[in-house]
Design a protein around this motif. Structure first.
Motif, PDB file in Angstrom:
ATOM      1  N   ARG A  58      30.504  21.084  32.382  1.00  0.00           N
ATOM      2  CA  ARG A  58      29.884  21.604  33.600  1.00  0.00           C
ATOM      3  C   ARG A  58      30.763  22.666  34.259  1.00  0.00           C
ATOM      4  O   ARG A  58      30.279  23.692  34.745  1.00  0.00           O
ATOM      5  CB  ARG A  58      29.620  20.451  34.570  1.00  0.00           C
ATOM      6  CG  ARG A  58      28.421  19.608  34.181  1.00  0.00           C
ATOM      7  CD  ARG A  58      28.296  18.373  35.037  1.00  0.00           C
ATOM      8  NE  ARG A  58      27.066  17.647  34.728  1.00  0.00           N
ATOM      9  CZ  ARG A  58      26.880  16.354  34.979  1.00  0.00           C
ATOM     10  NH1 ARG A  58      27.858  15.629  35.528  1.00  0.00           N
ATOM     11  NH2 ARG A  58      25.734  15.777  34.672  1.00  0.00           N
ATOM     12  N   LYS A  59      32.067  22.429  34.252  1.00  0.00           N
ATOM     13  CA  LYS A  59      32.997  23.409  34.829  1.00  0.00           C
ATOM     14  C   LYS A  59      32.975  24.704  34.024  1.00  0.00           C
ATOM     15  O   LYS A  59      32.923  25.799  34.590  1.00  0.00           O
ATOM     16  CB  LYS A  59      34.408  22.828  34.857  1.00  0.00           C
ATOM     17  CG  LYS A  59      35.433  23.759  35.469  1.00  0.00           C
ATOM     18  CD  LYS A  59      36.822  23.135  35.464  1.00  0.00           C
ATOM     19  CE  LYS A  59      37.858  24.094  36.041  1.00  0.00           C
ATOM     20  NZ  LYS A  59      39.223  23.514  35.997  1.00  0.00           N
ATOM     21  N   GLN A  60      33.001  24.591  32.697  1.00  0.00           N
ATOM     22  CA  GLN A  60      32.958  25.773  31.842  1.00  0.00           C
ATOM     23  C   GLN A  60      31.667  26.558  32.044  1.00  0.00           C
ATOM     24  O   GLN A  60      31.679  27.794  32.144  1.00  0.00           O
ATOM     25  CB  GLN A  60      33.069  25.365  30.367  1.00  0.00           C
ATOM     26  CG  GLN A  60      34.439  24.872  29.943  1.00  0.00           C
ATOM     27  CD  GLN A  60      34.450  24.540  28.458  1.00  0.00           C
ATOM     28  OE1 GLN A  60      34.312  25.408  27.614  1.00  0.00           O
ATOM     29  NE2 GLN A  60      34.592  23.259  28.149  1.00  0.00           N
ATOM     30  N   VAL A  61      30.539  25.840  32.110  1.00  0.00           N
ATOM     31  CA  VAL A  61      29.249  26.509  32.291  1.00  0.00           C
ATOM     32  C   VAL A  61      29.216  27.252  33.623  1.00  0.00           C
ATOM     33  O   VAL A  61      28.746  28.387  33.708  1.00  0.00           O
ATOM     34  CB  VAL A  61      28.094  25.494  32.197  1.00  0.00           C
ATOM     35  CG1 VAL A  61      26.780  26.125  32.653  1.00  0.00           C
ATOM     36  CG2 VAL A  61      27.951  24.987  30.773  1.00  0.00           C
ATOM     37  N   ALA A  62      29.727  26.617  34.683  1.00  0.00           N
ATOM     38  CA  ALA A  62      29.743  27.257  36.004  1.00  0.00           C
ATOM     39  C   ALA A  62      30.580  28.540  35.980  1.00  0.00           C
ATOM     40  O   ALA A  62      30.183  29.575  36.522  1.00  0.00           O
ATOM     41  CB  ALA A  62      30.291  26.286  37.047  1.00  0.00           C
ATOM     42  N   GLU A  63      31.734  28.486  35.330  1.00  0.00           N
ATOM     43  CA  GLU A  63      32.596  29.667  35.247  1.00  0.00           C
ATOM     44  C   GLU A  63      31.947  30.774  34.421  1.00  0.00           C
ATOM     45  O   GLU A  63      32.005  31.954  34.785  1.00  0.00           O
ATOM     46  CB  GLU A  63      33.959  29.284  34.655  1.00  0.00           C
ATOM     47  CG  GLU A  63      34.787  28.383  35.570  1.00  0.00           C
ATOM     48  CD  GLU A  63      36.061  27.896  34.904  1.00  0.00           C
ATOM     49  OE1 GLU A  63      36.222  28.136  33.686  1.00  0.00           O
ATOM     50  OE2 GLU A  63      36.905  27.282  35.595  1.00  0.00           O
ATOM     51  N   LEU A  64      31.321  30.387  33.315  1.00  0.00           N
ATOM     52  CA  LEU A  64      30.663  31.379  32.467  1.00  0.00           C
ATOM     53  C   LEU A  64      29.461  32.016  33.164  1.00  0.00           C
ATOM     54  O   LEU A  64      29.178  33.201  32.980  1.00  0.00           O
ATOM     55  CB  LEU A  64      30.227  30.742  31.151  1.00  0.00           C
ATOM     56  CG  LEU A  64      31.354  30.444  30.154  1.00  0.00           C
ATOM     57  CD1 LEU A  64      30.815  29.654  28.967  1.00  0.00           C
ATOM     58  CD2 LEU A  64      31.996  31.730  29.670  1.00  0.00           C
TER      59      LEU A  64
END
Length: 652
Positions: free
Chosen positions: A315-321
């Motif tokens: 979820r953190k990676q998706v938000a950053e991307l």
């Protein structure tokens, strides 16, 4: 930033049954003849939907030498397919497009099977393998959600050892990482220890935590081969070569069954009957390890478990991307809304920018470059100045400094030096019926034209350099204001260059006239300056003549006519030179730059008026560059995928 999503990589040796497994899982046929094996990664995303469909996307991440591009490029390939029978030829075309990166992908959309086979025969046209990816998004009412990467089969023998290494490296890159499940196909017609795919999986996953074994071709284990039967039974039951997630055994279609185009239900019934009636499979208790449906269900569950385990970091990676993707999209210029307004605004901006450059109000680079070239032109003309030496046989006595232009200037002239005897000879050759002691005006004309006739070459060299500078400057302006729209850029460039060429022709004629004015007659009304220059040059030449102590002629009046003529010619040269070094730049500025600035906007509008009436033509002109369109499409698709992933993660 790379989104490290849990995934499945399917590997195996060539002829291990990997393609048949992919067919069984996806329900679509893949190319299988000789020389049509999997030659690039194929990513399959399977989702449940009301109706069957398949879309193909090409993902270009690497160049021909295998180096990663700075930016991912994706291209939709063909239309959305709604019939399974059409997938095979489209996969052939997609793989051919991947293997021929130097050919536009659009050229493969209509190629036949025979066309592709002919291309495969020429290694200079089609690469053997590629790291770029074909992505299949398959929707099917009968599917359980699953996503996997099908990799080229490992090569055991090849005439080209580099191909063996290339495929092995490709497989190794795609099975490393804790979030990658390795689905390895192992044909039961060969010992498990002989399988290169098994060795690579062992190296990437020494403890067998991420590896799932899929035993294929069980019908190759004959009832009489008791040793082989026991060994494979021990593998299935985890007695030897144990894996945390164990092994599955699947019976896949042979060529005869494949030709019958059986339904999925018929295939599953046939495989189930095989395992229920054939020994040793009928004797094993672990029937949940037999058949493709059990494999797909369990592997899908494993994949989901890994996704759930990684939910917080994902979820953190998706938000950053998503933030990065949105910023990249916002940095792109917005697509044009009204074509007429867009092209009129850009034409106005282009012509205003050129006007600004011509007048040097804000952008001064054009003026600075042309001024620099005009200064060089001034020096080029100075080099055509007469080089008079006020001596007789001066080489025997001294080598005085070369003198041209002002007495204080020292510039190497293009003309050969002339001494008093050389000038006397010109006077003698010019005499007609003049009275004695009268120097013929023809002698003055001869000596002046000796210099001014050299002005043509530097004058046109200066103009050509200024024209080239202007041409390049305008090219850059057109590219700046229309570079987003290749068709409009080409169209506007043609119109602008046409007007520039017209101004060039006018300017060339004006320069020709200017040079003609400096031939005959010799004329000036600047008498005061002419007299000052003549006196200055006479005194200067006389002083030089009297300087050498070893060489003093007392009969100065014997060469007085020659000295006066030298001074007069130098004086007129200065008058004419000062005229032309001003008027040639002014002629170029007014006939080229100011003339083009005056007419450019009006002429562009006049030529575009028909285009402005035609919405279709404007639409073509304002189609964005392929790179911009592809970048926006790729970012939009990426953002959409990320939003879908985010939604799925939130649901989980």
């Amino acid at each position: 930033m790379f989104l490290d999503l849990p995934r499945i990589s399917v590997i195996g040796n060539q002829s291990a049954g990997k393609s048949s497994l992919v067919e069984a899982v996806t329900g679509i046929n893949v190319p299988r003849e000789a020389n049509t094996c999997t030659r690039c990664p194929m990513e399959c995303t399977l989702t449940r939907a009301a109706t069957w469909s398949c879309t193909i996307t090409l993902r270009f991440e690497f160049d021909s030498s295998g180096r990663a591009y700075s930016r991912l490029r994706t291209e939709s390939f063909g239309e959305r397919l709604t019939n399974k029978s059409g997938v095979e030829i489209w996969l052939r075309r997609a793989q051919a497009a991947i293997l021929c990166p130097h050919i536009p992908t659009s050229e493969f959309l209509t190629k036949s099977k025979e066309d592709i086979e002919n291309m495969q025969k020429n290694d200079t046209i089609m690469h053997q393998f590629s790291k770029n990816v074909i992505h299949l998004d398959v929707e099917d009412p009968e599917f359980t959600g699953l996503s996997f990467m099908d990799l080229p089969g490992l090569i055991q023998n090849s005439a080209d050892p580099s191909l063996i290494n290339l495929v092995r490296n490709l497989v190794e890159c795609n099975i490393k990482g804790d979030n990658t499940l390795i689905l390895i196909t192992i044909p039961m017609g060969d010992d498990i220890e002989n399988q290169q795919a098994v060795r690579l999986a062992k190296e990437a996953d020494p403890m067998g935590e991420r590896t799932i074994g899929v035993l294929t071709k069980p019908d190759m284990v004959l009832p009489g081969a008791t040793g082989s039967m026991k060994r494979w039974k021990d593998v299935l039951e985890g007695q030897i070569h144990p894996l945390k997630h164990g092994y599955y055994c699947v019976r896949l279609l042979d060529d005869e069954e494949r030709s019958k185009q059986l339904s999925r239900a018929e295939l599953e019934r046939s495989a189930d009957e095989f395992f229920r009636t054939r020994t040793p499979w009928s004797e094993l208790q672990r029937h949940n390890r037999f058949g493709v449906p059990n494999l797909v269900k369990d592997v899908s569950t494993l994949l989901m478990m890994r996704i759930e385990k990684n939910l917080p970091s994902l979820r953190k990676q998706v938000a950053e991307l998503l933030v990065q993707c949105s910023e990249a999209l916002n940095s792109l210029p917005p697509p044009p809304n009204d074509p007429r307004t867009e092209i009129l605004l850009r034409v106005g901006e282009l012509t205003m920018a050129f006007h600004d450059a011509v007048m040097a109000t804000n952008v001064r680079v054009l003026a600075q470059r042309t001024r620099e070239r005009y200064l060089q032109y001034k020096m080029d003309l100075l080099r055509t100045s007469p080089d008079f030496r006020p001596f007789v046989e001066w080489r025997e006595y001294m080598n005085p400094p070369l003198i041209t232009g002002d007495p204080d200037e020292r510039i190497k002239t293009q003309l050969a030096p002339m001494d008093l005897e050389d000038v006397r000879k010109v006077i003698k050759e010019s005499i007609g019926w003049e009275l004695p002691r009268h120097v013929p005006f023809a002698a003055t004309t001869t000596l002046v034209l000796r210099s001014t006739r050299l002005w043509r070459a530097p004058s046109f060299a200066c103009f050509n350099d200024i024209y080239d500078t202007t041409f390049t400057f305008i090219e850059d302006l057109v590219r700046t204001h229309f570079g987003r729209f290749p068709e409009a850029e080409k169209h506007i460039r043609v119109l602008v260059n046409q007007e520039l060429e017209n101004c060039k022709n006018v300017t060339e004629k004006a320069i020709e006239m200017l040079l003609q004015l400096e031939t005959l007659p010799l004329y000036t009304q600047n008498i005061h300056y002419l007299q000052i220059e003549e006196d200055k040059w006479y005194n200067h030449l006389k002083n030089i003549r009297l300087k050498p102590s070893e060489y003093r002629l007392t009969l100065d009046d014997y060469y007085s006519d020659e000295l006066i003529l030298m001074a007069r010619v130098q004086a007129y040269f200065r008058v004419a030179y000062k005229r032309i070094v001003d008027y040639l730049p002014l002629t170029i500025e007014h006939s080229l730059h100011h003339a083009l600035d005056h007419i450019l906007y009006e002429r562009l509008l006049a030529n575009l008026i028909e285009d402005l009436k035609s919405g279709d033509k404007l639409k073509i002109l304002l189609e964005e560059s392929h790179d911009t369109t592809a970048q926006r499409r790729a970012l939009t698709e990426k953002k959409q995928r990320l939003l879908e992933i985010k939604q799925r993660l939130e649901q989980l």
